[in-house]
Motif scaffolding. Structure first.
Motif, PDB file in Angstrom:
ATOM      1  N   ARG A 118      50.868  39.445  34.455  1.00 13.78           N
ATOM      2  CA  ARG A 118      50.315  39.303  35.729  1.00 13.78           C
ATOM      3  C   ARG A 118      49.318  39.738  36.221  1.00 13.78           C
ATOM      4  N   GLY A 119      48.187  39.235  36.975  1.00  9.70           N
ATOM      5  CA  GLY A 119      46.943  39.904  37.238  1.00  9.70           C
ATOM      6  C   GLY A 119      45.946  39.758  35.950  1.00  9.70           C
ATOM      7  N   ARG A 120      46.294  39.334  35.046  1.00  8.84           N
ATOM      8  CA  ARG A 120      45.419  38.803  33.858  1.00  8.84           C
ATOM      9  C   ARG A 120      45.411  37.557  33.255  1.00  8.84           C
ATOM     10  N   TYR A 121      44.529  36.753  33.356  1.00 10.76           N
ATOM     11  CA  TYR A 121      44.725  35.413  32.858  1.00 10.76           C
ATOM     12  C   TYR A 121      43.507  34.901  32.164  1.00 10.76           C
ATOM     13  N   ARG A 122      43.629  33.645  31.540  1.00  8.08           N
ATOM     14  CA  ARG A 122      42.601  33.301  30.850  1.00  8.08           C
ATOM     15  C   ARG A 122      41.381  32.492  31.359  1.00  8.08           C
ATOM     16  N   GLN A 123      41.820  31.704  32.472  1.00 10.28           N
ATOM     17  CA  GLN A 123      40.956  31.326  33.513  1.00 10.28           C
ATOM     18  C   GLN A 123      41.054  32.141  34.828  1.00 10.28           C
ATOM     19  N   PHE A 124      40.452  32.910  35.249  1.00  5.19           N
ATOM     20  CA  PHE A 124      40.507  33.602  36.583  1.00  5.19           C
ATOM     21  C   PHE A 124      39.312  33.324  37.296  1.00  5.19           C
ATOM     22  N   SER A 125      39.446  33.629  38.505  1.00  6.37           N
ATOM     23  CA  SER A 125      38.282  33.682  39.425  1.00  6.37           C
ATOM     24  C   SER A 125      37.505  34.724  40.035  1.00  6.37           C
ATOM     25  N   GLN A 126      36.548  35.112  39.958  1.00  3.09           N
ATOM     26  CA  GLN A 126      35.868  36.244  40.549  1.00  3.09           C
ATOM     27  C   GLN A 126      35.128  35.943  41.989  1.00  3.09           C
ATOM     28  N   ALA A 127      34.940  36.739  42.524  1.00  6.19           N
ATOM     29  CA  ALA A 127      34.089  36.679  43.924  1.00  6.19           C
ATOM     30  C   ALA A 127      33.141  37.911  43.557  1.00  6.19           C
ATOM     31  N   GLY A 128      31.908  37.756  43.458  1.00  4.86           N
ATOM     32  CA  GLY A 128      30.996  38.898  42.859  1.00  4.86           C
ATOM     33  C   GLY A 128      29.516  38.937  43.817  1.00  4.86           C
TER      34      GLY A 128
END
Ligand code: HAM
Length: 434
Positions: A118-128
């Motif tokens: 939960r909260g850790r994925y192999r494809q995830f999205s960042q707002a940076g």
């Protein structure tokens, strides 16, 4: 045949969920605009050496988490984060020649072959976001304060800011020596992984969650003791600005973060621990004043951060949104479909959201669909309405129905959902249908 499924750790976002994504992405874009950041879009695939040179070869990401492949002899990698690509673009386009300070932001998918949870994925999205050309310390504090405000906007009230300074690479080398001198006699008490790290990347031991390491690290020297006068003045400057802004923070002298590029200010923002457990770091960021020069550009200081959008969604958990259209156009009979399409176009021109059902199903089935689409009004058209150029307007909440001309139907629905019609739909059946 087994049905095909998405790759492990890579998730679909179905329409019910995507509305929540859009809300957070919209809030982020608004905050960025308020702080004068502009969007940059860099490729998802970059040359592998970019990440090896910037993130550091002994980091977890480069050692074991990158999706790398060779295409026509070129080593390529799916970007595991956004900073390296942004810095590459900044150098490649010599952006420093155009403006002294650049404020960039980005949102999009990143790829890391981590163990999914939960909260850790192999494809995830960042707002940076990244700021190039400002040595701080004021912009460092502005960035942290901006994030706390953004979290508040999206309903995360319990965020906690941790900050530290890593000094210059020279400071870090001095500190590494002190740390290795402290840890070497205690090597047996460390976990296997940390024992290996002692040689290649001892700072990472400070990050370990293994209880054996945590115990040993408790008495370790902190980097604060190795900072030089300029580093200390910079760090105090950040704290002074945060104090002036009234932004709560905690100085965490053992905060090091898992990427090698950082210098001076380092920060993490945690929150929603009840929902995220140990993976409660919502944002990680810091200064990386050497990267632009190391990539062949001029000596330009930089600072940035990235937030994991999935984590923000979990942290700001709100109910998924159902579908909601203003009007649903139901059709009965052969001639109704083209008439319904032009009616729907008039409705949309008046600013109303609408869906047309031309499936040739019963009125009852269409009204059921109208309800599940969250429609306030059903506009029913059959052969009689087509011939007369009118529409049956059914208020699904009030269960009332009236026959109106096309123009009146559009105006009436627009007025009743609180949107004023801007177009003038024709009265009577459209020419091609009469
Ligand atoms: P990072 O700490 O590796 O930093 O990642 C930033 C954030 O991305 C984390 O705090 C977390 O919310 C999210 N994140 C990271 N890995 C995962 C994952 N596997 N699944 C879900 N979320 C994840 C960076 O990426 C730096 N580029 C930040 C930065 C920008 N530093 C300077 N500029």
């Amino acid at each position: 045949m087994n049905p095909l499924r998405a790759v492990k750790g890579m998730n679909d976002v179905l329409p019910g969920e995507s509305a929540r994504w859009q809300r957070i992405e919209g809030a982020f874009a608004r905050v960025m605009a308020l702080h004068s950041f502009r969007e940059v879009r860099t490729p998802f695939v970059e040359p592998t050496p970019l990440f090896m040179r910037t993130l550091g070869e002994a980091t977890d990401i480069v050692e074991k988490e990158m999706y790398s492949f060779v295409h026509h002899d070129e080593p390529l990698t799916l970007r595991p984060e956004g900073t390296a690509g942004a810095a590459r673009a900044y150098v490649q386009h010599a952006v420093n020649n155009r403006e002294p300070v650049s404020r960039w932001y980005y949102m999009g998918p990143m790829f890391r072959a981590e163990r999914p949870q939960r909260g850790r994925y192999r494809q995830f999205s960042q707002a940076g976001a990244e700021i190039f050309g400002d040595p701080g310390p004021a912009c460092d504090a502005e960035m942290i304060d901006m994030l706390v405000g953004f979290f508040h906007d999206i309903g995360i009230a319990d965020s906690r800011v941790e900050i530290n300074s890593l000094g210059t690479p020279g400071t870090r080398d001095k500190y590494k020596e002190a740390l290795v001198a402290y840890l070497t006699p205690k090597m047996e008490a460390l976990s296997d992984e940390s024992r290996q790290r002692l040689e290649v990347n001892p700072l990472r031991i400070l990050d370990s969650k293994n209880p054996r390491d945590v115990e040993v690290v408790k008495g370790a020297p902190t980097i604060q003791g190795s900072l030089d006068a300029d580093d200390i003045a910079h760090f105090k400057g950040v704290c002074r600005c945060l104090d002036a802004l009234g932004t709560q923070y905690k100085v965490e002298p053992r905060l090091v973060r898992g990427l090698d590029y950082y210098t001076r200010t380092l920060f993490e923002i945690k929150g929603a621990t009840d929902k995220l457990g140990a993976g409660d770091t919502l944002v990680g960021g810091g200064r990386y004043d050497r990267m632009i020069a190391e990539l062949g550009g001029p000596s330009v200081p930089a600072i940035g951060f990235a937030a994991g959008l999935e984590r923000l969604l979990i942290a700001s958990e709100t109910a998924p949104e159902g579908q909601k259209v203003d009007a649903f156009v139901a059709t009965l009979g052969e001639a109704a479909a083209p008439y319904a399409l032009t009616l729907a176009r008039d409705l949309r021109r008046a600013g109303l959201t609408c869906e047309v059902d031309a499936r040739k199903s019963s009125l009852k089935a269409q009204l059921r669909r109208a309800n599940s689409a969250g429609a306030r009004f059903a506009l029913i058209v059959g052969d009689v309405e087509v011939a007369e150029g009118c529409v049956q307007v059914k208020d699904l909440a009030a269960q009332s129905q009236e026959k109106l001309s096309r123009r009146d139907a559009v105006a009436s629905v627009a007025a009743r959902v609180g949107r004023d019609g801007t177009s003038k739909p024709p009265d009577g059946p459209p020419k091609e249908l009469s």
